[in-house]
Every structure is written in structure tokens, then in C-alpha cells.
Motif scaffolding. Structure first.
Motif, PDB file in Angstrom:
ATOM      1  N   SER B 213       4.957   8.058 -15.941  1.00  0.00           N
ATOM      2  CA  SER B 213       5.988   7.083 -16.325  1.00  0.00           C
ATOM      3  C   SER B 213       5.677   5.731 -15.673  1.00  0.00           C
ATOM      4  O   SER B 213       4.878   5.650 -14.735  1.00  0.00           O
ATOM      5  CB  SER B 213       7.350   7.579 -15.878  1.00  0.00           C
ATOM      6  N   TRP B 214       6.327   4.670 -16.189  1.00  0.00           N
ATOM      7  CA  TRP B 214       6.126   3.338 -15.602  1.00  0.00           C
ATOM      8  C   TRP B 214       6.553   3.321 -14.152  1.00  0.00           C
ATOM      9  O   TRP B 214       5.939   2.674 -13.320  1.00  0.00           O
ATOM     10  CB  TRP B 214       6.900   2.289 -16.398  1.00  0.00           C
ATOM     11  N   ARG B 215       7.645   4.057 -13.906  1.00  0.00           N
ATOM     12  CA  ARG B 215       8.151   4.111 -12.544  1.00  0.00           C
ATOM     13  C   ARG B 215       7.070   4.649 -11.591  1.00  0.00           C
ATOM     14  O   ARG B 215       6.802   4.064 -10.541  1.00  0.00           O
ATOM     15  CB  ARG B 215       9.378   5.018 -12.536  1.00  0.00           C
ATOM     16  N   GLU B 216       6.436   5.762 -12.024  1.00  0.00           N
ATOM     17  CA  GLU B 216       5.374   6.353 -11.201  1.00  0.00           C
ATOM     18  C   GLU B 216       4.212   5.388 -11.027  1.00  0.00           C
ATOM     19  O   GLU B 216       3.631   5.261  -9.953  1.00  0.00           O
ATOM     20  CB  GLU B 216       4.865   7.653 -11.847  1.00  0.00           C
ATOM     21  N   LYS B 217       3.887   4.689 -12.151  1.00  0.00           N
ATOM     22  CA  LYS B 217       2.765   3.748 -12.101  1.00  0.00           C
ATOM     23  C   LYS B 217       3.019   2.677 -11.038  1.00  0.00           C
ATOM     24  O   LYS B 217       2.162   2.366 -10.229  1.00  0.00           O
ATOM     25  CB  LYS B 217       2.573   3.075 -13.459  1.00  0.00           C
ATOM     26  N   PHE B 218       4.238   2.112 -11.055  1.00  0.00           N
ATOM     27  CA  PHE B 218       4.507   1.013 -10.115  1.00  0.00           C
ATOM     28  C   PHE B 218       4.625   1.504  -8.682  1.00  0.00           C
ATOM     29  O   PHE B 218       4.200   0.820  -7.748  1.00  0.00           O
ATOM     30  CB  PHE B 218       5.761   0.243 -10.543  1.00  0.00           C
ATOM     31  N   THR B 219       5.181   2.717  -8.519  1.00  0.00           N
ATOM     32  CA  THR B 219       5.242   3.273  -7.163  1.00  0.00           C
ATOM     33  C   THR B 219       3.830   3.413  -6.604  1.00  0.00           C
ATOM     34  O   THR B 219       3.557   3.052  -5.459  1.00  0.00           O
ATOM     35  CB  THR B 219       5.916   4.665  -7.181  1.00  0.00           C
ATOM     36  N   ALA B 220       2.919   3.935  -7.469  1.00  0.00           N
ATOM     37  CA  ALA B 220       1.546   4.129  -7.018  1.00  0.00           C
ATOM     38  C   ALA B 220       0.887   2.793  -6.708  1.00  0.00           C
ATOM     39  O   ALA B 220       0.153   2.665  -5.736  1.00  0.00           O
ATOM     40  CB  ALA B 220       0.749   4.872  -8.090  1.00  0.00           C
ATOM     41  N   ALA B 221       1.188   1.777  -7.538  1.00  0.00           N
ATOM     42  CA  ALA B 221       0.516   0.484  -7.374  1.00  0.00           C
ATOM     43  C   ALA B 221       0.853  -0.172  -6.046  1.00  0.00           C
ATOM     44  O   ALA B 221       0.119  -1.035  -5.584  1.00  0.00           O
ATOM     45  CB  ALA B 221       0.888  -0.441  -8.525  1.00  0.00           C
ATOM     46  N   ARG B 222       1.979   0.245  -5.446  1.00  0.00           N
ATOM     47  CA  ARG B 222       2.328  -0.356  -4.144  1.00  0.00           C
ATOM     48  C   ARG B 222       1.254  -0.103  -3.095  1.00  0.00           C
ATOM     49  O   ARG B 222       1.111  -0.853  -2.146  1.00  0.00           O
ATOM     50  CB  ARG B 222       3.673   0.193  -3.661  1.00  0.00           C
ATOM     51  N   GLU B 223       0.472   0.981  -3.304  1.00  0.00           N
ATOM     52  CA  GLU B 223      -0.625   1.287  -2.379  1.00  0.00           C
ATOM     53  C   GLU B 223      -1.655   0.167  -2.332  1.00  0.00           C
ATOM     54  O   GLU B 223      -2.394   0.032  -1.366  1.00  0.00           O
ATOM     55  CB  GLU B 223      -1.336   2.584  -2.816  1.00  0.00           C
ATOM     56  N   LEU B 224      -1.712  -0.620  -3.430  1.00  0.00           N
ATOM     57  CA  LEU B 224      -2.746  -1.649  -3.510  1.00  0.00           C
ATOM     58  C   LEU B 224      -2.347  -2.925  -2.781  1.00  0.00           C
ATOM     59  O   LEU B 224      -3.185  -3.791  -2.537  1.00  0.00           O
ATOM     60  CB  LEU B 224      -3.045  -1.986  -4.977  1.00  0.00           C
ATOM     61  N   VAL B 225      -1.044  -3.044  -2.450  1.00  0.00           N
ATOM     62  CA  VAL B 225      -0.547  -4.306  -1.902  1.00  0.00           C
ATOM     63  C   VAL B 225      -1.308  -4.795  -0.661  1.00  0.00           C
ATOM     64  O   VAL B 225      -1.748  -5.940  -0.627  1.00  0.00           O
ATOM     65  CB  VAL B 225       0.976  -4.223  -1.657  1.00  0.00           C
ATOM     66  N   PRO B 226      -1.525  -3.935   0.363  1.00  0.00           N
ATOM     67  CA  PRO B 226      -2.216  -4.462   1.549  1.00  0.00           C
ATOM     68  C   PRO B 226      -3.591  -5.046   1.226  1.00  0.00           C
ATOM     69  O   PRO B 226      -3.938  -6.132   1.711  1.00  0.00           O
ATOM     70  CB  PRO B 226      -2.356  -3.234   2.454  1.00  0.00           C
ATOM     71  N   CYS B 227      -4.333  -4.336   0.387  1.00  0.00           N
ATOM     72  CA  CYS B 227      -5.678  -4.800   0.040  1.00  0.00           C
ATOM     73  C   CYS B 227      -5.609  -6.130  -0.714  1.00  0.00           C
ATOM     74  O   CYS B 227      -6.359  -7.058  -0.425  1.00  0.00           O
ATOM     75  CB  CYS B 227      -6.380  -3.731  -0.789  1.00  0.00           C
ATOM     76  N   LEU B 228      -4.662  -6.213  -1.684  1.00  0.00           N
ATOM     77  CA  LEU B 228      -4.549  -7.447  -2.461  1.00  0.00           C
ATOM     78  C   LEU B 228      -4.159  -8.623  -1.568  1.00  0.00           C
ATOM     79  O   LEU B 228      -4.656  -9.733  -1.742  1.00  0.00           O
ATOM     80  CB  LEU B 228      -3.510  -7.261  -3.581  1.00  0.00           C
ATOM     81  N   LEU B 229      -3.278  -8.370  -0.589  1.00  0.00           N
ATOM     82  CA  LEU B 229      -2.886  -9.444   0.328  1.00  0.00           C
ATOM     83  C   LEU B 229      -4.106  -9.960   1.094  1.00  0.00           C
ATOM     84  O   LEU B 229      -4.267 -11.162   1.299  1.00  0.00           O
ATOM     85  CB  LEU B 229      -1.830  -8.944   1.320  1.00  0.00           C
ATOM     86  N   LEU B 230      -4.971  -9.036   1.484  1.00  0.00           N
ATOM     87  CA  LEU B 230      -6.169  -9.432   2.228  1.00  0.00           C
ATOM     88  C   LEU B 230      -7.104 -10.256   1.333  1.00  0.00           C
ATOM     89  O   LEU B 230      -7.663 -11.270   1.763  1.00  0.00           O
ATOM     90  CB  LEU B 230      -6.877  -8.170   2.733  1.00  0.00           C
ATOM     91  N   VAL B 231      -7.225  -9.828   0.056  1.00  0.00           N
ATOM     92  CA  VAL B 231      -8.060 -10.590  -0.883  1.00  0.00           C
ATOM     93  C   VAL B 231      -7.526 -12.009  -1.017  1.00  0.00           C
ATOM     94  O   VAL B 231      -8.270 -12.991  -0.893  1.00  0.00           O
ATOM     95  CB  VAL B 231      -8.069  -9.911  -2.281  1.00  0.00           C
ATOM     96  N   VAL B 232      -6.198 -12.115  -1.241  1.00  0.00           N
ATOM     97  CA  VAL B 232      -5.592 -13.433  -1.413  1.00  0.00           C
ATOM     98  C   VAL B 232      -5.763 -14.257  -0.139  1.00  0.00           C
ATOM     99  O   VAL B 232      -6.107 -15.437  -0.178  1.00  0.00           O
ATOM    100  CB  VAL B 232      -4.098 -13.285  -1.782  1.00  0.00           C
TER     101      VAL B 232
END
Lengths: 197, 435
Positions: B213-232
């Protein structure tokens, strides 16, 4: 296997060898750690520079210090890096050789390497000596005698020369497999690929 | 002896020294020494010490150990698990499904790491067992990891780009920015190949995963936040002109420690191992740069690069012919040499020829980086092949065969940037133009 009593003379020699061995290994590790500290210093200087700029200030001479720490880290780590088998070389051809050919190839490489390191150390010594005797000053914000930041370069090169001679002796006289070969093999067997780019 | 004959003789000596197992940095400097002693009327000693000191006591070069350290820290974190969990739910419907996780994870990790080997090993650590467990074709999985792992040096930050920028005396920031569009193209080529392969071989794909579900997709995507912050934080600071490359690298080290600390993988052992590993790797690279700096000085005295440039001018080849020849030469060189050595040999000998032929040095840097990527997946010494061979327990030729399609995609990328050089030069002009 029965343990024979070691003649006192040999025991003394063995002890002396171990002491020399641990002193040398300590020297390589010690200079490697100083190199690591230099890298930490570069990192802290750069962070301090950004922080200072935020509040409209400057870290005086940060750029000069960074450059000097960079040179220090490059040269002080040489012996340690060499011993750990992380100074890169082309292994393709000599790895095809049999045991005797391989030993000969290692001896030739170590011989040329030691000669080059000796020449390099000598001329870095000349550079530092001239900076000192002419009283050269650093051309930057920090006006200090140039021989001071140049010194780690000379020390690192000298320790590398000792390390290469040490290795040459181990292979030529004691018939050992070079430590840079065994260290690299152990590291790759552990699945540590951090030496690659 | 003419300059070109001397050059040929020195090349033979260099090859003998390198093949004999002399350490690369020493071999380069030794050839420089021989050249100065035999063919030049200038003192070799002071030039040697001057080049060694001048090339390493460099504020620009200080970015190198820091970017290396950043990669070493992240290699020891749980970033690869996080990327897999974060990306996998999004790709269930795309042809080729989870194979794309490998490409995207490599792209993401490549944006925080400057090393192809570290990118390949980090992503493979999770990607290889997970894909195998779910029944994906292992050959394609190995190929994607070998190929996409090389993105580590094309996507900024990149150790190889720092080496090129320092040796060729161009701006690190400019070449970092120039790498962005080509890396997107390479990722698109890799993913495109995977999609086409999956559509052509439906029988070799495992049954689809249950939909999420979309809900599951977005929950999972939160795992990417630290890495993306470092990229930015790192690439963003460079592009925005807020920080120099060296300062951004220091941010990167601090950010990576923060990320490791939050993820619970920061320990004294991790700190010590990452720092000592970075010290050794950057020492190795800087020593090669120092040896090459002396060789460059010596070559300048002999006049060989100038003679070579004049020779090329006299031959007056079409730019495409020159690029094709260089491609072949570098692919051959890449079978025996590592990336750093390939770069420094370029800058000492080939660069004057390239400038003579009218190529942009930033463009040429990206061209060389793509060729180093190819070398990483070329047997017998391609390091990515070696990493995957050890991690999968497969034979090295099997891994090399699996990488062939991705090798071909990299060649296509080179053809694309040669025909449309704007892919490389446009973005740096837009970003740096008003500075």
C-alpha cells in the motif's frame, strides 16, 4: 616435539631481535597514528572555518595549516601503509611466477624501492636543511620558519626507507614472505575491501 | 635522440618497473629521475623534493583524505539495509523489479561515497543475499552490482575526480557538478537494460511480490531520510556555493558520524578502523600523486609532452578518431592498472595532447572517469569483479561475463557524451556561470 634448552647466547639474540622488531613496528604504527591525527586536524580546521564564517570571523591561517597537515598525513603514513600492503602496485606479472622467481622479483623490487626511498629522503633532507639554513619563512598568513611544516615530510620518508630496508632484510636474510603480501592476503580474506577505490 | 624516441624508451622502462612489482608511486618518480639524469641538463634532486612537497602541501588536496574518511565511516554503518528497505516497496511493479534496487542504491550510496569498491561492497552486502533469497537471477544481480557499483566514482563526491582535478589543475567543484548529468544517464542506461532484459526473459524472473500500500511505501521510504539529508548537505553545499570542496568534505565526515551514531553503529572500534583505513588509502593515493607530480616536472624538462602534442597536431586526426584511439588505449591500460595510476599517467603525458586537440579539460575528466569505471569491471584486475567474486563465491570469469552488458552500457555513455558534449559541460556552466 621435544623442547631443547636454548643456548644462552641464542636466547639473548632472539630476545634482542624481538625488541628491535617491536620497536620498528611501534615506529611504523606510531607515525601512522600521527598521520591519522593530522587528518583529524584537517577536518576540525575546516569545520571551525565554516563555523567562524557563520559568525563573521576567521580562523587565522587555517588554509596554510590544512595544507601542512595534508602533507604530514601523506608522508607520515607511508611506512605503515607500505607494511600493510596498501601501497598500490601491479601484481599481475609477478603473481604468475613460481616461489623462487617470486622471491627474486620481490628482492629486486625491494632493492630498487629502498634505493629510491633513500634518494628521496636525502633530497627532502637537503630541502629542509636549506629552508632552515636560509631562514625561509612560510609565504602566507602564518609567518613561521618553513622547515617546521616541511619536517614531517622528511621524517615520513626516512621511516619509509627504514621500513623498506627492514622488509628487504626479512626477505633476503630470513627468507620470509614479505609482510605487505601476507597483510594484503589476510585483509582480503576477511572481506575487507576498504583499500579499493 | 628525438623527444619521441626518448619518450618511447622511458615508457618501456616504466612498463618494466611496473610489471616488476615496484610500487606505482616509486616507479613514476624513478622514471622521472632517470629522465632527468640522462636527458636533461637540470638538477634532479631539488626538483624531486620540490615536487613532493609542493604537490602534497596543498589545501585543495586536503579534500581527498576527508572524502575517503567519509566513505570509510558509511561503509561501516547500516546504510545498505536502510536503502534496501526504503527502496524495495517502490519497485515491485517496474519491469526488472528489485534489480533496480541495486542500481538506485548504488546511485544513492555513490552520492555520499567517492569510491566504486566501497559502493559495490556496501550495496552487495544486502542486495546479493536478498535477491538470491527471492529467486532473482544471480548472474544479472552480479552484473547490476558490478556495473552500478562504479557509479561511486561518477557521482560526486568522487575520489577519482579529486585526483583528476588536483593533477590536471581544474576545479574540483566544477568536475563534481559535471558528473551529475552523465551519472543520471548511466543509471538510466543500466535500468533500461534491466527492464528490457526482464521483458524479454519473463521466465527467468521470480513470481511478483505481494503489492504494497502507499502507506507502507511511505513508511519504508523514511529509512532513506538520513542518507538523503547527507547527500543534500554535502553536494547541496557545494552546488549552492556555500562551502568549498574541502569544507563540504569535513561536513560529510561530521554528518556520517552523526548518521552512524543515530543508527547505533558508532563505536570506538568503528572510529579507529575508519580513520586508519582512510589514512592508509589516502596516503597511497597522495604518494602516487606526489610521484606523478615529479614525473610531470621531469617530462616538462624533456619536452616529450610538447613533442607529442605537436605530433598529434601534425597528424591532425578528427576529434572522434582521437577519442576512439584513447578509448581503446585506456580500456587496455585498465586491464592492468588501477584508476589512480590511469589518471596520473593521463595528466602527465596525455593532457597537453588533449588541449592541443581542443578538448575541454572538464569534459575530458568525465571521459576518463567513465573509462576508469570500465576498468573496474574489466578482468583480470577490475576491483569490482574482485569484490563480487569474493562476496558471492563465484568464479571471476563468471562475474566478468555477468558484467559485460553493463560494460557495454558504459561504452554507450562514452559515445553519448562524445557526440553531445553538452551533457557534461552544460550544467557546470549554468551553476558556475554567475560566480
Amino acid at each position: 616435539m621435544t623442547v631443547l634448552e636454548t643456548p644462552p647466547q641464542l636466547a639473548r639474540d632472539a630476545h634482542r631481535t624481538t625488541v628491535i622488531r617491536s620497536c620498528l613496528d611501534g615506529l611504523y604504527w606510531g607515525s601512522g597514528i600521527l598521520a591519522a591525527v593530522s587528518i583529524c586536524a584537517v577536518c576540525l580546521l575546516m569545520l571551525a572555518q565554516v563555523a567562524a564564517r557563520e559568525v563573521g570571523m576567521q580562523v587565522p591561517g587555517a588554509d596554510d595549516l590544512t595544507a601542512w597537515f595534508c602533507a604530514a598525513s601523506a608522508f607520515l603514513a607511508l611506512a605503515h601503509t607500505f607494511k600493510q600492503g596498501e601501497l598500490i602496485r601491479v601484481g599481475l606479472a609477478i603473481e604468475q611466477l613460481g616461489a623462487r622467481g617470486r622471491r627474486l622479483a620481490e628482492l629486486i623490487a625491494l632493492g630498487i624501492g629502498a634505493t629510491f626511498c633513500g634518494v628521496m629522503t636525502w633530497w627532502l633532507g637537503v630541502m629542509v636543511f636549506q629552508s632552515w639554513s636560509f631562514g625561509d619563512q612560510a609565504q602566507g598568513v602564518l609567518v613561521i620558519p618553513l622547515w617546521i611544516p616541511q619536517m614531517p615530510t622528511l621524517i615520513g620518508a626516512a621511516i619509509l626507507t627504514i621500513a623498506v630496508l627492514d622488509e628487504l632484510l626479512l626477505v633476503a636474510v630470513f627468507g620470509r614472505e614479505p609482510s605487505y603480501v601476507t597483510a594484503e592476503r589476510d585483509r582480503l580474506a576477511r572481506g575487507d575491501f576498504s583499500e579499493g577505490i | 635522440m628525438s623527444a619521441l624516441a626518448i619518450g618511447a624508451l622511458l615508457l618501456v622502462i616504466l612498463c618494466v618497473l611496473l610489471a616488476g612489482g615496484l610500487w606505482v608511486a616509486m616507479a613514476l618518480a624513478a622514471v622521472g629521475w632517470i629522465a632527468m639524469q640522462l636527458f636533461v641538463n637540470a638538477p634532479a634532486g631539488p626538483n624531486l623534493s620540490g615536487a613532493l612537497w609542493g604537490s602534497t602541501a596543498s589545501w585543495t588536496l586536503a579534500a581527498l583524505p576527508l572524502f575517503v574518511w567519509m566513505g570509510e565511516i558509511l561503509y561501516r554503518t547500516k546504510l545498505s539495509e536502510q536503502m534496501f528497505t526504503g527502496l524495495a516497496p517502490w519497485l515491485g511493479r517496474v519491469p526488472g523489479r528489485l534489480f533496480h534496487v541495486n542500481v538506485l542504491s548504488c546511485g544513492l550510496f555513490g552520492s555520499v561515497s567517492g569510491s566504486s569498491a566501497a559502493t559495490c561492497a556496501t550495496v552487495a552486502k544486502i542486495g546479493l543475499p536478498e535477491l538470491k533469497r527471492r529467486g532473482y537471477d544471480e548472474g544479472i544481480a552480479l552484473g547490476t552490482l558490478a556495473g552500478a557499483g562504479t557509479l561511486g566514482i561518477l557521482i560526486p563526491p568522487s575520489i577519482i575526480m579529486v585526483v583528476y582535478a588536483v593533477a590536471a589543475e581544474v576545479s574540483i567543484i566544477q568536475i563534481f557538478i559535471a558528473g551529475l548529468l552523465p551519472s543520471l544517464i548511466v543509471m538510466a542506461l543500466f535500468s533500461g537494460y534491466i527492464a528490457v532484459w526482464a521483458l524479454l526473459n519473463p521466465g527467468r524472473m521470480p513470481p511478483p511480490e505481494p503489492p504494497t500500500s502507499w502507506r507502507e511505501k511511505f513508511t519504508a521510504a523514511r529509512e532513506l531520510v538520513p542518507c538523503l539529508l547527507l547527500v543534500v548537505g554535502v553536494i547541496g553545499a557545494i552546488i549552492a556555493g556555500y562551502a568549498t570542496a574541502t569544507e563540504a568534505a569535513a561536513f560529510g565526515v561530521a554528518g556520517s558520524f552523526l548518521l552512524a551514531w543515530i543508527g547505533g553503529s558508532l563505536s570506538w572500534a568503528a572510529f579507529r578502523d575508519s580513520l586508519m583505513g582512510a589514512t592508509r588509502l589516502s596516503c597511497m593515493i597522495m604518494f602516487i600523486l606526489a610521484g606523478a607530480a615529479f614525473l610531470t616536472v621531469a617530462m616538462g624538462f624533456t619536452g616529450i609532452p610538447r613533442a607529442l602534442a605537436e605530433w598529434v597536431a601534425w597528424l591532425n586526426p578528427s576529434p572522434y578518431a582521437l577519442i576512439a584511439i584513447l578509448c581503446v588505449v585506456y580500456i587496455l591500460l585498465g586491464t592492468a592498472l588501477d584508476g589512480v595510476s590511469m589518471i596520473v599517467l593521463t595528466t602527465t603525458i596525455v593532457l597537453p595532447m588533449i588541449q592541443q586537440a581542443g578538448f575541454d579539460l572538464i569534459w575530458f575528466g568525465i571521459f576518463i572517469v567513465l573509462l576508469v569505471e570500465i576498468a573496474e569491471v574489466t578482468p583480470p584486475v577490475g576491483f569490482n569483479l574482485f569484490v563480487l567474486q569474493t562476496m558471492s563465491g563465484k568464479d571471476s570469469m563468471e562475474v566478468a561475463r555477468a558484467a559485460i552488458p553493463f560494460f557495454a552500457m558504459l561504452v554507450i555513455a562514452i559515445i553519448l557524451i562524445t557526440i553531445f558534449p553538452g551533457i557534461v559541460t552544460w550544467l557546470p556552466q549554468v551553476v558556475m556561470g554567475n560566480r
